[in-house]
Each structure stands twice: as C-alpha cells, then as structure tokens.
Scaffold this active site. Structure first.
Site, PDB file in Angstrom:
ATOM      1  N   LYS A 143       2.141  -3.301   7.270  1.00 34.24           N
ATOM      2  CA  LYS A 143       2.404  -3.520   5.836  1.00 34.24           C
ATOM      3  C   LYS A 143       3.850  -3.130   5.511  1.00 34.24           C
ATOM      4  CE  LYS A 143      -0.085  -4.645   2.964  1.00 34.24           C
ATOM      5  NZ  LYS A 143      -0.478  -5.987   2.458  1.00 34.24           N
ATOM      6  N   TYR A 195      -1.891  -0.454  10.969  1.00 34.06           N
ATOM      7  CA  TYR A 195      -2.035  -1.163   9.686  1.00 34.06           C
ATOM      8  C   TYR A 195      -0.860  -0.843   8.767  1.00 34.06           C
ATOM      9  CZ  TYR A 195      -3.369  -1.647   4.775  1.00 34.06           C
ATOM     10  OH  TYR A 195      -3.355  -1.923   3.427  1.00 34.06           O
ATOM     11  N   THR A 238       0.811  -1.214   0.000  1.00 30.87           N
ATOM     12  CA  THR A 238       0.000   0.000   0.000  1.00 30.87           C
ATOM     13  C   THR A 238       0.844   1.264   0.000  1.00 30.87           C
ATOM     14  OG1 THR A 238      -1.530   1.261   1.373  1.00 30.87           O
ATOM     15  CG2 THR A 238      -0.123  -0.264   2.534  1.00 30.87           C
ATOM     16  N   ASP A 239       0.238   2.352  -0.489  1.00 32.43           N
ATOM     17  CA  ASP A 239       0.924   3.651  -0.430  1.00 32.43           C
ATOM     18  C   ASP A 239       1.014   4.173   1.002  1.00 32.43           C
ATOM     19  OD1 ASP A 239      -1.776   4.290  -0.061  1.00 32.43           O
ATOM     20  OD2 ASP A 239      -1.910   5.670  -1.754  1.00 32.43           O
ATOM     21  N   GLU A 240       0.218   3.571   1.916  1.00 35.04           N
ATOM     22  CA  GLU A 240       0.214   4.073   3.299  1.00 35.04           C
ATOM     23  C   GLU A 240       1.556   3.890   3.997  1.00 35.04           C
ATOM     24  OE1 GLU A 240      -3.083   3.473   5.797  1.00 35.04           O
ATOM     25  OE2 GLU A 240      -4.521   3.411   4.166  1.00 35.04           O
TER      26      GLU A 240
HETATM   27  P1  NAD Z   1      -9.795  -7.449   2.184  1.00 38.59           P
HETATM   28  O1  NAD Z   1      -9.795  -7.093   3.626  1.00 38.59           O
HETATM   29  O2  NAD Z   1     -11.013  -7.198   1.368  1.00 38.59           O
HETATM   30  O3  NAD Z   1      -9.468  -9.020   2.007  1.00 38.59           O
HETATM   31  C1  NAD Z   1      -8.468  -9.653   2.730  1.00 38.59           C
HETATM   32  C2  NAD Z   1      -8.596 -11.146   2.479  1.00 38.59           C
HETATM   33  O4  NAD Z   1      -7.538 -11.809   3.193  1.00 38.59           O
HETATM   34  C3  NAD Z   1      -9.911 -11.742   2.980  1.00 38.59           C
HETATM   35  O5  NAD Z   1     -10.439 -12.615   2.015  1.00 38.59           O
HETATM   36  C4  NAD Z   1      -9.494 -12.516   4.228  1.00 38.59           C
HETATM   37  O6  NAD Z   1     -10.329 -13.637   4.509  1.00 38.59           O
HETATM   38  C5  NAD Z   1      -8.086 -12.939   3.882  1.00 38.59           C
HETATM   39  N1  NAD Z   1      -7.248 -13.200   5.058  1.00 38.59           N
HETATM   40  C6  NAD Z   1      -7.087 -12.398   6.132  1.00 38.59           C
HETATM   41  N2  NAD Z   1      -6.251 -12.990   7.030  1.00 38.59           N
HETATM   42  C7  NAD Z   1      -5.871 -14.164   6.478  1.00 38.59           C
HETATM   43  C8  NAD Z   1      -4.998 -15.225   6.896  1.00 38.59           C
HETATM   44  N3  NAD Z   1      -4.376 -15.178   8.082  1.00 38.59           N
HETATM   45  N4  NAD Z   1      -4.823 -16.274   6.082  1.00 38.59           N
HETATM   46  C9  NAD Z   1      -5.479 -16.340   4.885  1.00 38.59           C
HETATM   47  N5  NAD Z   1      -6.310 -15.380   4.448  1.00 38.59           N
HETATM   48  C10 NAD Z   1      -6.513 -14.304   5.236  1.00 38.59           C
HETATM   49  O7  NAD Z   1      -8.526  -6.728   1.573  1.00 38.59           O
HETATM   50  P2  NAD Z   1      -8.352  -5.975   0.183  1.00 38.59           P
HETATM   51  O8  NAD Z   1      -8.913  -4.615   0.297  1.00 38.59           O
HETATM   52  O9  NAD Z   1      -8.794  -6.879  -0.886  1.00 38.59           O
HETATM   53  O10 NAD Z   1      -6.756  -5.824   0.141  1.00 38.59           O
HETATM   54  C11 NAD Z   1      -5.948  -6.862  -0.396  1.00 38.59           C
HETATM   55  C12 NAD Z   1      -4.487  -6.470  -0.238  1.00 38.59           C
HETATM   56  O11 NAD Z   1      -4.241  -5.230  -0.897  1.00 38.59           O
HETATM   57  C13 NAD Z   1      -4.059  -6.262   1.218  1.00 38.59           C
HETATM   58  O12 NAD Z   1      -2.771  -6.774   1.377  1.00 38.59           O
HETATM   59  C14 NAD Z   1      -4.064  -4.749   1.391  1.00 38.59           C
HETATM   60  O13 NAD Z   1      -3.118  -4.341   2.360  1.00 38.59           O
HETATM   61  C15 NAD Z   1      -3.658  -4.302   0.005  1.00 38.59           C
HETATM   62  N6  NAD Z   1      -4.159  -2.973  -0.382  1.00 38.59           N
HETATM   63  C16 NAD Z   1      -5.496  -2.713  -0.388  1.00 38.59           C
HETATM   64  C17 NAD Z   1      -5.942  -1.462  -0.836  1.00 38.59           C
HETATM   65  C18 NAD Z   1      -7.408  -1.109  -0.881  1.00 38.59           C
HETATM   66  O14 NAD Z   1      -7.741   0.009  -1.264  1.00 38.59           O
HETATM   67  N7  NAD Z   1      -8.321  -1.997  -0.533  1.00 38.59           N
HETATM   68  C19 NAD Z   1      -5.022  -0.504  -1.245  1.00 38.59           C
HETATM   69  C20 NAD Z   1      -3.656  -0.807  -1.167  1.00 38.59           C
HETATM   70  C21 NAD Z   1      -3.241  -2.058  -0.776  1.00 38.59           C
HETATM   71  O1  DAU Z   2      -4.215   3.953   0.453  1.00 39.57           O
HETATM   72  C1  DAU Z   2      -4.385   2.577   0.383  1.00 39.57           C
HETATM   73  C2  DAU Z   2      -5.251   2.108   1.525  1.00 39.57           C
HETATM   74  O2  DAU Z   2      -6.582   2.515   1.215  1.00 39.57           O
HETATM   75  C3  DAU Z   2      -5.203   0.606   1.745  1.00 39.57           C
HETATM   76  O3  DAU Z   2      -3.900   0.227   2.114  1.00 39.57           O
HETATM   77  C4  DAU Z   2      -6.204   0.177   2.821  1.00 39.57           C
HETATM   78  O4  DAU Z   2      -6.225  -1.237   2.904  1.00 39.57           O
HETATM   79  C5  DAU Z   2      -7.573   0.685   2.436  1.00 39.57           C
HETATM   80  O5  DAU Z   2      -8.487   0.389   3.472  1.00 39.57           O
HETATM   81  C6  DAU Z   2      -7.542   2.189   2.200  1.00 39.57           C
HETATM   82  O6  DAU Z   2      -7.251   2.896   3.424  1.00 39.57           O
HETATM   83  P1  DAU Z   2      -7.938   4.291   3.767  1.00 39.57           P
HETATM   84  O7  DAU Z   2      -7.878   4.482   5.229  1.00 39.57           O
HETATM   85  O8  DAU Z   2      -7.410   5.388   2.928  1.00 39.57           O
HETATM   86  O9  DAU Z   2      -9.426   3.983   3.237  1.00 39.57           O
HETATM   87  P2  DAU Z   2     -10.860   4.199   3.897  1.00 39.57           P
HETATM   88  O10 DAU Z   2     -11.856   3.851   2.850  1.00 39.57           O
HETATM   89  O11 DAU Z   2     -10.986   3.540   5.216  1.00 39.57           O
HETATM   90  O12 DAU Z   2     -10.871   5.785   4.129  1.00 39.57           O
HETATM   91  C7  DAU Z   2     -10.671   6.679   3.036  1.00 39.57           C
HETATM   92  C8  DAU Z   2     -10.803   8.114   3.558  1.00 39.57           C
HETATM   93  O13 DAU Z   2     -12.160   8.334   3.933  1.00 39.57           O
HETATM   94  C9  DAU Z   2      -9.962   8.404   4.802  1.00 39.57           C
HETATM   95  O14 DAU Z   2      -9.508   9.763   4.756  1.00 39.57           O
HETATM   96  C10 DAU Z   2     -10.939   8.283   5.953  1.00 39.57           C
HETATM   97  C11 DAU Z   2     -12.262   8.710   5.319  1.00 39.57           C
HETATM   98  N1  DAU Z   2     -13.455   8.038   5.871  1.00 39.57           N
HETATM   99  C12 DAU Z   2     -13.461   6.669   5.937  1.00 39.57           C
HETATM  100  C13 DAU Z   2     -14.563   6.002   6.435  1.00 39.57           C
HETATM  101  C14 DAU Z   2     -14.572   4.494   6.534  1.00 39.57           C
HETATM  102  C15 DAU Z   2     -14.553   8.790   6.251  1.00 39.57           C
HETATM  103  O15 DAU Z   2     -14.539  10.043   6.151  1.00 39.57           O
HETATM  104  N2  DAU Z   2     -15.646   8.131   6.749  1.00 39.57           N
HETATM  105  C16 DAU Z   2     -15.692   6.772   6.870  1.00 39.57           C
HETATM  106  O16 DAU Z   2     -16.716   6.242   7.385  1.00 39.57           O
END
Ligand code: NAD
Ligand code: DAU
Length: 373
Positions: free
Chosen positions: A165, A161, A135-137
C-alpha cells in the site's frame, strides 16, 4: 455536486468498504451514477450490492491490471473521477503469500494510473480526480506513549500488505508530481460495519461467537487499533472528493483507540445481552454459549501472534477536520459503543449474508491461518 464528482468509477466496489461507499454516494447525491470495476476475488461479493438501483450502478467484472479495459470504461461512460478501493487487504494473507499483494496493490494501482494519465491528461485534458484509498499501516507501528501519526510521519510499513500500500501511495503521488494528475490520497484506520468479510477481527469474533467457535486473540491481545465506522470513512471520502486538494494526503481516523481485548469484550457483552433479551436467538444460533445461558467469553483462545505484528496505530485527524470539515461519528452516532452494538446486531440479523461468503475457499483459508497458531 458537480458531474465530475457525481459520476464515478469505483474499483473494488463489491468489497466491504467499496460497497458501503457506493451506497453512501448514491444516497448522498440523487443524480449520481457509478461504474464498479471489480474482479470478484474471494473478497468481492455481488451480495454486498443487493438492493442498489441497477439504473444508477453498472457492474463490470474485470481486473484493475487490465489497462485497456480501464481506458475503455473511462471513455465509454465519460468518467472523470475514480475512487480506488480494489486491493488485497488482509495482513495475514500477505504474510502467507505476498506475491498477489505486489500484483494487485502495486501493479494494479499503476495500471489505473497509466489509464487515467492516457485518457484524462493526453486525450482530453480537463478537470478530473483520482482518489486513492490507503491505510494507516503505511506509517508502521507506534509505542503507547507516542503521538498519533500525522500526514508527515515517516512511512515505515512492516507487513507485505502495508509495504504494497505504501508503494501504491508513492506511485499516486509521483503521477501527481510528474504528470500533473489530480490525485488525492486518504489513509484511514481500521474500519468496522456491515458487509465486512469474517476474516477481519470484528466480524470474525461476532460470527465465531454465534457459531460457538473459538475466538482467536493474537499474542497478548493488547494491540491497539483506531476503530472507524465504515460510514464515517465513506463520508470522509465524499468530503475529500469535493474539498481535497490535488497532491494532498489526509488521515481519516475514528479517534477510538481500543485493544483487541477491548473489542472482544464489546462483542461478547453485546451478544450475551442480546441472547438474554431475545429468546428466539437461542433457536437461531444453538451453538452459541449464550444459547445455554453461558457467556461467549468461554470461547476465548490466545494464539501465536503475527510475525512483525504492529503494536499500535493512531491517526491525528486535525488536517481532515480543518480542511475537509471531516467529523467522525457524524453518521454513526455520537458514541462508539452504540455504533459498535448496531454492527453486532447487523451480523446477528444478516446470517444469510455471512453464511454465503463463508464458502469452501473461506474454510480452507481459516484452516491455513489458524490451525498451526
Ligand atoms: P476488501 O478486501 O473487502 O475488498 C477488496 C475488493 O477489491 C474486493 O471486492 C475484490 O474483489 C476487489 N479486487 C481485488 N483485486 C482486484 C483486482 N485485481 N481488480 C479488481 N478488483 C479487485 O477490502 P476493504 O476492506 O473493502 O478495503 C478497501 C480498500 O481500503 C483497500 O484498498 C484497503 O487497503 C483500504 N483500507 C481498508 C481498511 C479496512 O479496515 N478494511 C482500512 C484502511 C484502508
Ligand atoms: O489499520 C488499517 C488496516 O486495518 C487496513 O489497512 C487493513 O486492510 C485491515 O485488514 C485492517 O488491518 P488489521 O491487521 O489491523 O486488522 P485485523 O482485523 O486483521 O486485525 C486487527 C487486530 O486484531 C490486530 O492486532 C490483529 C488482531 N487479530 C486479528 C484477527 C483476524 C486477532 O487478535 N485475532 C484475529 O483472528
């Protein structure tokens, strides 16, 4: 595609991005086979895999921390490439309880590294690939005037988190440098699209509009994220599998910086307009203000921000463009707004999906996260 990149172990393949990736990979490569390893935590859902050809996709319920299980899967299915999505992924949850993030994201990633080192390097040396999705985080937060993060920006994670990562990224890199594991890392920005659990901003806003529940905006709503369609992200991973160089990191962004309030306005306008055009939506979603001719904007509620909230993320994707041929919107269409409206339409049409994932556990979590904000 070579067999190396055709047949994959996909961890977390029942989650949001993992499930979209499995679909994209199988569609892109007709010879491809996938083994999914997923623990089906609250975030994993077999419904995300509905319609996928079972002949080409084997699902194994299991934990990435189970190193012997991972070794067995690699041997039994003769897999030499892995895409690692499995993680605890929600920042709010990491603030309320960091332990599981350490276990899954750090210990779990290390377990996969140990298994791949044993099977791919010690038992049967040859071509292999460990693709780590990050992630970019990990880079921390930017001010509005700052240039976007490049791959050489310092790592300064702010949430548990993000720190977990970052630690996993370091471990992957170390296994490459120390043991010669062929590993590539992609750090991507905020994904949106189908099958995202309504705990993340975009689906949460859509579902809450439809159910007539409040739209919680953290702080002043001016936090900036770089919004990336999940299909663009999956496409980037497919490119990195083929063209990425071992030991390298690639930033994958959408070049779409928007504040939370801008995202909220897009959701509200898409839903308000959809109800104006289609009278049947009022019957389907009677609690939605638009069902009574009012705007969903009336549901907005400013709530307390996250402690340590990151103000802005932005990624410089020059390297991925140049070295992988990555181009955001190649799949999602040329305009962010169009892709975004498609996503809103997907949730309006697929209420049975999101109702099924919003179970008792989900409700408990919402109460825990939002009630005292
Ligand atoms: P998600 O939370 O939707 O899914 C995570 C999956 O991992 C689920 O299916 C869960 O059952 C599985 N899992 C969790 N713990 C496990 C374990 N111990 N063993 C096996 N499986 C397990 O996540 P996502 O949003 O699809 O993100 C996927 C990846 O991308 C993550 O590594 C996250 O850090 C990264 N990422 C997500 C975003 C985003 O915007 N969602 C952005 C940047 C990076
Ligand atoms: O940047 C990549 C990341 O994006 C991933 O690594 C994470 O897995 C993914 O969850 C996401 O993280 P964020 O914290 O940026 O996403 P989220 O959707 O939780 O929040 C996006 C923005 O919106 C953040 O500034 C917080 C705000 N927010 C979020 C929620 C859930 C609100 O204002 N209200 C809300 O209820």
């Amino acid at each position: 595609m070579s067999t190396l990149h055709s047949n994959l172990l996909v961890t977390g393949g029942a989650g949001f991005i993992g499930a979209n990736f499995v679909r994209a990979h199988l569609a892109h490569d007709p010879t491809a086979r996938v083994v999914i390893l997923d623990a089906l935590t609250y975030a994993g859902n077999l419904g995300n895999l509905e319609g996928i050809d079972a002949e080409r996709c084997t699902f194994v319920r299991g934990d990435i921390r189970d190193t012997p299980l991972v070794c067995d899967l690699l041997r039994q299915h003769q897999l030499r490439a892995l895409v690692h999505f499995a993680a605890e992924s929600h920042v709010d949850r990491s603030i309320l309880g960091p332990d599981l993030f350490i276990e899954t994201n750090i210990v779990g990633t290390h377990s996969l590294l140990k298994a791949t080192r044993l099977v791919w390097l010690e038992e049967e040396a040859g071509a292999h690939r460990f693709h780590h999705v990050s992630t970019d985080e990990v880079y921390g937060s930017l001010e509005l005037r700052d240039a976007a993060f490049t791959e050489s920006s310092p790592v300064r994670p702010n949430s548990p988190y993000a720190a977990s990562k970052a630690a996993s990224d370091h471990l992957v890199r170390a296994y490459h440098e120390t043991f010669g594991l062929d590993a590539v890392i992609t750090n991507c920005s905020n994904n949106y699209g189908p099958y995202q659990l309504p705990e993340k901003l975009v689906p949460l806003l859509i579902v809450n509009c439809l159910l007539g529940e409040r739209l919680p905006v953290y702080g002043d709503g001016l936090h900036v994220r770089d919004w990336l369609h999940v299909q663009d992200h999956c496409n980037a991973i497919l490119l990195a599998l083929r063209k990425g160089v071992a030991g390298e990191t690639y930033n994958i962004g959408g070049e779409n910086e928007r504040t939370s309030l801008e995202i909220l306005r897009l959701v509200v306008s898409a839903i308000d307009h959809a109800f104006e055009r289609d009278a049947s939506l009022a019957t389907k979603y009677p609690q939605c203000p638009a069902a009574a001719g009012r705007s969903c904007a009336e549901l907005v509620a400013f709530v307390r921000d996250r402690p340590g909230a990151d103000r802005r993320y932005a990624l410089d994707i020059t390297k991925a463009r140049r070295e992988l041929g990555y181009c955001p919107h190649a799949i999602a269409g040329p305009k962010f707004e169009a892709a975004f409206r498609d996503t809103v339409r997907w949730y309006m049409a697929n209420d049975s999906w999101w109702k099924s994932v919003m179970d008792g556990h989900y409700r408990e979590w919402v109460a825990l996260n939002y009630n005292n904000r």
